[in-house]
Write a protein that holds these residues in place. Structure first.
Motif, PDB file in Angstrom:
ATOM      1  N   SER A   1       0.789  -0.847   0.032  1.00  0.00           N
ATOM      2  CA  SER A   1       0.479  -0.143   0.200  1.00  0.00           C
ATOM      3  C   SER A   1       0.398   1.324   0.022  1.00  0.00           C
ATOM      4  O   SER A   1       0.161   2.461  -0.062  1.00  0.00           O
ATOM      5  CB  SER A   1      -1.288  -0.170   1.143  1.00  0.00           C
ATOM      6  N   THR A   2       2.026   1.715  -0.053  1.00  0.00           N
ATOM      7  CA  THR A   2       2.863   2.458  -0.195  1.00  0.00           C
ATOM      8  C   THR A   2       3.508   2.439  -1.743  1.00  0.00           C
ATOM      9  O   THR A   2       4.270   1.830  -2.831  1.00  0.00           O
ATOM     10  CB  THR A   2       4.257   2.139   0.761  1.00  0.00           C
ATOM     11  N   SER A   3       3.043   3.814  -2.144  1.00  0.00           N
ATOM     12  CA  SER A   3       4.029   4.276  -3.465  1.00  0.00           C
ATOM     13  C   SER A   3       5.890   4.074  -3.278  1.00  0.00           C
ATOM     14  O   SER A   3       6.226   4.577  -2.712  1.00  0.00           O
ATOM     15  CB  SER A   3       3.355   5.303  -3.823  1.00  0.00           C
ATOM     16  N   MET A   4       6.317   3.360  -4.174  1.00  0.00           N
ATOM     17  CA  MET A   4       7.586   3.646  -3.830  1.00  0.00           C
ATOM     18  C   MET A   4       8.330   4.019  -5.240  1.00  0.00           C
ATOM     19  O   MET A   4       8.122   4.342  -6.361  1.00  0.00           O
ATOM     20  CB  MET A   4       8.443   1.900  -3.761  1.00  0.00           C
ATOM     21  N   ALA A   5       9.679   4.109  -5.214  1.00  0.00           N
ATOM     22  CA  ALA A   5      10.717   5.321  -6.058  1.00  0.00           C
ATOM     23  C   ALA A   5      11.695   5.041  -5.902  1.00  0.00           C
ATOM     24  O   ALA A   5      12.466   4.529  -4.354  1.00  0.00           O
ATOM     25  CB  ALA A   5      10.436   6.750  -5.682  1.00  0.00           C
ATOM     26  N   TRP A   6      12.665   4.890  -7.111  1.00  0.00           N
ATOM     27  CA  TRP A   6      14.051   5.101  -7.060  1.00  0.00           C
ATOM     28  C   TRP A   6      14.729   6.600  -7.848  1.00  0.00           C
ATOM     29  O   TRP A   6      14.628   7.053  -7.925  1.00  0.00           O
ATOM     30  CB  TRP A   6      14.346   3.730  -8.450  1.00  0.00           C
ATOM     31  N   TYR A   7      15.765   6.581  -6.758  1.00  0.00           N
ATOM     32  CA  TYR A   7      16.080   8.331  -7.157  1.00  0.00           C
ATOM     33  C   TYR A   7      17.819   8.035  -7.328  1.00  0.00           C
ATOM     34  O   TYR A   7      18.031   6.524  -7.675  1.00  0.00           O
ATOM     35  CB  TYR A   7      16.101   8.861  -5.397  1.00  0.00           C
ATOM     36  N   ARG A   8      18.509   8.666  -7.613  1.00  0.00           N
ATOM     37  CA  ARG A   8      20.073   8.355  -8.005  1.00  0.00           C
ATOM     38  C   ARG A   8      20.357   9.711  -7.261  1.00  0.00           C
ATOM     39  O   ARG A   8      19.925  11.096  -7.482  1.00  0.00           O
ATOM     40  CB  ARG A   8      20.219   8.240  -9.318  1.00  0.00           C
ATOM     41  N   GLN A   9      21.743  10.561  -6.806  1.00  0.00           N
ATOM     42  CA  GLN A   9      22.772  10.980  -6.658  1.00  0.00           C
ATOM     43  C   GLN A   9      24.034  10.878  -7.640  1.00  0.00           C
ATOM     44  O   GLN A   9      24.726  10.660  -6.993  1.00  0.00           O
ATOM     45  CB  GLN A   9      22.905  11.835  -5.475  1.00  0.00           C
ATOM     46  N   ALA A  10      24.021  12.112  -8.604  1.00  0.00           N
ATOM     47  CA  ALA A  10      25.486  11.944  -8.931  1.00  0.00           C
ATOM     48  C   ALA A  10      26.667  12.678  -8.390  1.00  0.00           C
ATOM     49  O   ALA A  10      25.855  13.748  -7.138  1.00  0.00           O
ATOM     50  CB  ALA A  10      25.564  12.130 -10.369  1.00  0.00           C
ATOM     51  N   PRO A  11      27.988  12.809  -8.279  1.00  0.00           N
ATOM     52  CA  PRO A  11      29.079  13.368  -7.785  1.00  0.00           C
ATOM     53  C   PRO A  11      28.536  14.484  -7.906  1.00  0.00           C
ATOM     54  O   PRO A  11      28.538  15.606  -8.711  1.00  0.00           O
ATOM     55  CB  PRO A  11      30.009  13.047  -7.975  1.00  0.00           C
ATOM     56  N   GLY A  12      28.253  15.691  -7.710  1.00  0.00           N
ATOM     57  CA  GLY A  12      28.004  16.914  -7.195  1.00  0.00           C
ATOM     58  C   GLY A  12      26.724  17.494  -7.328  1.00  0.00           C
ATOM     59  O   GLY A  12      26.456  19.303  -7.797  1.00  0.00           O
ATOM     60  N   LYS A  13      25.888  17.151  -7.311  1.00  0.00           N
ATOM     61  CA  LYS A  13      24.786  16.927  -7.502  1.00  0.00           C
ATOM     62  C   LYS A  13      23.714  16.758  -6.439  1.00  0.00           C
ATOM     63  O   LYS A  13      23.676  16.258  -5.923  1.00  0.00           O
ATOM     64  CB  LYS A  13      24.493  16.560  -8.667  1.00  0.00           C
ATOM     65  N   GLU A  14      22.005  16.791  -6.803  1.00  0.00           N
ATOM     66  CA  GLU A  14      21.339  16.831  -6.401  1.00  0.00           C
ATOM     67  C   GLU A  14      20.348  15.434  -6.488  1.00  0.00           C
ATOM     68  O   GLU A  14      20.876  15.157  -7.044  1.00  0.00           O
ATOM     69  CB  GLU A  14      20.041  18.013  -6.046  1.00  0.00           C
ATOM     70  N   ARG A  15      20.198  14.902  -4.601  1.00  0.00           N
ATOM     71  CA  ARG A  15      19.646  13.003  -5.860  1.00  0.00           C
ATOM     72  C   ARG A  15      17.358  13.804  -6.320  1.00  0.00           C
ATOM     73  O   ARG A  15      17.458  14.870  -6.386  1.00  0.00           O
ATOM     74  CB  ARG A  15      18.892  13.001  -3.766  1.00  0.00           C
ATOM     75  N   GLU A  16      17.882  12.846  -7.468  1.00  0.00           N
ATOM     76  CA  GLU A  16      16.578  13.372  -8.463  1.00  0.00           C
ATOM     77  C   GLU A  16      16.099  12.186  -8.821  1.00  0.00           C
ATOM     78  O   GLU A  16      16.252  10.881  -7.806  1.00  0.00           O
ATOM     79  CB  GLU A  16      16.999  13.926  -9.606  1.00  0.00           C
ATOM     80  N   LEU A  17      14.763  11.984  -8.759  1.00  0.00           N
ATOM     81  CA  LEU A  17      14.151  10.975  -8.705  1.00  0.00           C
ATOM     82  C   LEU A  17      13.874  10.920 -10.201  1.00  0.00           C
ATOM     83  O   LEU A  17      13.884  10.890 -10.811  1.00  0.00           O
ATOM     84  CB  LEU A  17      12.432  11.404  -8.368  1.00  0.00           C
TER      85      LEU A  17
END
Length: 114
Positions: free
Chosen positions: A30-46
């Motif tokens: 019952s929980t929507s899930m997601a993957w995120y990523r963070q590249a060096p020097g950048k903000e974490r993104e969906l």
């Protein structure tokens, strides 16, 4: 507090594929899930999100058509199949709820390089 453990990352050549897994210590039902990523020097993104039963999936423009998010609620696991990988996909990949409400795991490093 649910713990998240990501795995499956590694070094891959451009054009290659990887499948990431995210195991939750508690129920993701019952929980929507997601993957995120963070590249060096950048903000974490969906990168990709999936509704609680998997009927709705959304992707960032940068990965649309190449990545596929899926889930197995019985195993409390979320997956990210990544195909046609590019050097710009290099990042640490994390999973979380779509609202990022759980504690972040350690992530899994994906490096795309020849």
């Amino acid at each position: 507090q649910v713990q998240l453990v990501e795995s499956g990352g590694g070094l891959v050549q451009p054009g290659g594929s990887l499948r990431l897994s995210c195991a939750a210590s508690g129920s993701i039902f019952s929980t929507s899930m997601a993957w995120y990523r963070q590249a060096p020097g950048k903000e974490r993104e969906l990168v990709a999100g999936i509704s609680s039963y998997g009927g709705v999936r959304n992707y960032s423009d940068s990965v649309k058509g190449r990545f596929t998010i899926s889930r197995d609620n019985a195993k409390n696991t979320v997956y990210l199949q990544m195909n046609s990988l590019k050097p710009e996909d290099t990042a640490v990949y994390y999973c979380n709820t779509l609202a990022a409400t759980w504690r972040w795991g350690q992530g899994t490093q994906v490096t795309v390089s020849s």
